[in-house]
Enzyme design. Structure first.
Site, short mmCIF file in Angstrom:
data_model
loop_
_atom_site.label_atom_id
_atom_site.label_comp_id
_atom_site.label_asym_id
_atom_site.label_seq_id
_atom_site.Cartn_x
_atom_site.Cartn_y
_atom_site.Cartn_z
N ASP A 95 59.15 53.77 62.35
CA ASP A 95 58.86 53.10 61.07
C ASP A 95 59.20 53.96 59.85
O ASP A 95 59.38 55.17 59.95
CB ASP A 95 57.38 52.69 61.02
CG ASP A 95 56.41 53.86 61.21
OD1 ASP A 95 56.75 54.80 61.97
OD2 ASP A 95 55.33 53.85 60.60
N GLU B 20 53.74 54.39 62.99
CA GLU B 20 53.01 55.67 63.01
C GLU B 20 52.35 55.94 61.67
O GLU B 20 51.29 56.57 61.60
CB GLU B 20 53.97 56.82 63.37
CG GLU B 20 53.27 58.16 63.58
CD GLU B 20 52.89 58.88 62.30
OE1 GLU B 20 51.82 59.50 62.25
OE2 GLU B 20 53.67 58.80 61.32
ZN LIG Z 1 55.21 60.63 57.75
ZN LIG Z 2 56.41 61.24 60.55
#
Ligand SMILES: [Zn+2]
Ligand SMILES: [Zn+2]
Length: 396
Positions: A82, A140
């Site tokens: 991401d 994440e």
């Molecule tokens: Zn980051």
């Molecule tokens: Zn990262």
């Protein structure tokens, strides 16, 4: 793998692919939980390699399983895919084409170097005893993160060791940092509202000024790390957002604060909300204000297993030689890689991506963040070498 070909030579064949994939992904970044095109690109690219069992555990993640020619252990390797809500200010020719979204943490590189490793390893299935599971994880950067969802979806079932890497601009390209034990902190979120009583700025005696109280609260919160916590115990309390008021001559009724708390130690982590609330309660009551307080636990700390760390160390030396390996310096940053470590011993490590001469020096999440692309090859080689070490039959 033919005996005449070393792992490092094998990876040369995919180096250009990896850089190409990274640049493509960099141009089309997507925010956490919205990685539709990214996940499709990963799945489509994996499908060209052959020999993989490719599934989509969640709408924007991809899992690829490579089952070797003989039974054996299961190794999982994770890349996050991401990007961040940042307007990119780089001027290279593969700058973001999605306005307001940027790969400013290096996850484009993580995705590309793991794709490179899959391509190399998919061609060497006969050399593997066991299974290697490639996890292309969404989200994440945004709590509650993608790792927990993927664990719930079963991606870690029967996994013996899990590894993952972060391209790391605090570390120079050419170095790889590995460390057993605590590496990254637990990132918790605090939200505070201080309520007073608004009124005319020229008549403060008729008000309870929440801005003045908020200032006291913020100053006093600094005492937690400075005076309440063992100096040998790493911790951070940062107020990162303050909002209140509308104009110069009105005292507002309310001020909002947000911030983050970072710790490694679970006992200290448990104490933090109490220490914060004690100050909040004391300062607000001293001035006739009131408060609300919410403490949200974020990811668990990343704590590396000794055996998994040793597997990575051996892979670094085998793939890249002696001079590359260094002891990683822990950081108060957080990572949901820790979600996988609840299910199997794991090691998360840092691949140096900084280059002073090339001006690649920006911190992660900066609008001109970049990586030295030579670092990508390091990641691919380490993943290949770790897999051959853990699952290698010596055949081929
Ligand atoms: Zn980051
Ligand atoms: Zn990262």
């Amino acid at each position: 793998m033919p005996a005449s070909i070393s792992p490092s030579e094998t990876v040369d064949t995919v180096r250009d692919d990896v850089i190409g994939w990274r640049r493509h992904l960099h141009q089309y970044p997507e925010r956490s939980f919205h990685e539709e095109r990214t996940a499709q690109f990963v799945a489509d690219t994996l499908a060209t390699f052959g020999g993989l069992d490719i599934t989509r555990p969640t709408p924007t993640s991809v899992l690829a399983r490579l089952v070797g020619s003989a039974p054996g252990p299961v190794l999982a390797i994770r890349a996050d895919i991401d990007a961040l809500p940042i307007v990119e200010c780089n001027t290279h020719d593969f700058v973001s084409r999605n306005p307001g979204v940027m790969h400013a943490c290096g996850h484009d590189g993580h995705t590309a170097m793991l794709l490179g490793a899959v391509k190399v390893l998919a061609a060497q299935r006969d050399a593997l005893a066991g299974e290697v599971r490639f996890i292309f994880q969404h989200a994440e950067e945004l709590y509650p993160g993608g790792a927990e969802e993927l664990v719930q979806a079963g991606v870690m079932d029967d996994v013996d060791i899990v590894i993952g890497a972060h391209l790391w601009t605090p570390l120079a390209v050419g170095k790889v940092g590995v460390k057993a034990g605590a590496l990254m902190a637990a990132p918790d979120i605090i939200r505070i509202t201080i309520t007073g009583s608004g009124g005319h700025a020229a008549l403060p005696q008729q008000t309870v000024d929440p801005i003045a109280v908020a200032a006291q609260v913020i100053t006093n919160l600094q005492h937690i790390v400075a005076r309440n916590v063992d100096p040998l115990q790493p911790s951070v309390v940062s107020i990162t957002r303050i909002a209140g008021g509308t104009t110069h001559n009105v005292i507002p009724g309310e001020v909002e604060l947000e911030g983050t708390v970072r710790t490694f130690d679970e006992t200290l982590r448990t104490q933090m909300p109490k220490l914060i609330e004690r100050i909040l309660a004391g300062v607000t009551s001293a001035h006739g204000a009131s408060y609300t307080f919410a403490y949200e636990r974020g990811y668990r700390p990343v704590v590396n297993d000794e055996r998994a760390s040793e597997l990575v160390r051996r892979a670094v030396v085998r793939a890249l030689g002696d001079g590359v390996l260094t002891e990683a310096i822990p950081t108060m940053g957080g990572e949901d890689f820790s979600g996988y470590q609840q299910r199997a011993p794991g090691a998360f490590f840092f691949i140096g991506a900084r280059c002073e001469e090339r001006g690649i020096v920006q911190p992660h999440h900066h609008e001109r963040f970049d990586i030295d692309e030579r670092a990508l090859d390091y990641g691919t080689r380490i993943f290949v070498a770790a897999t051959l070490d853990f699952l290698g039959t010596g055949k081929g």
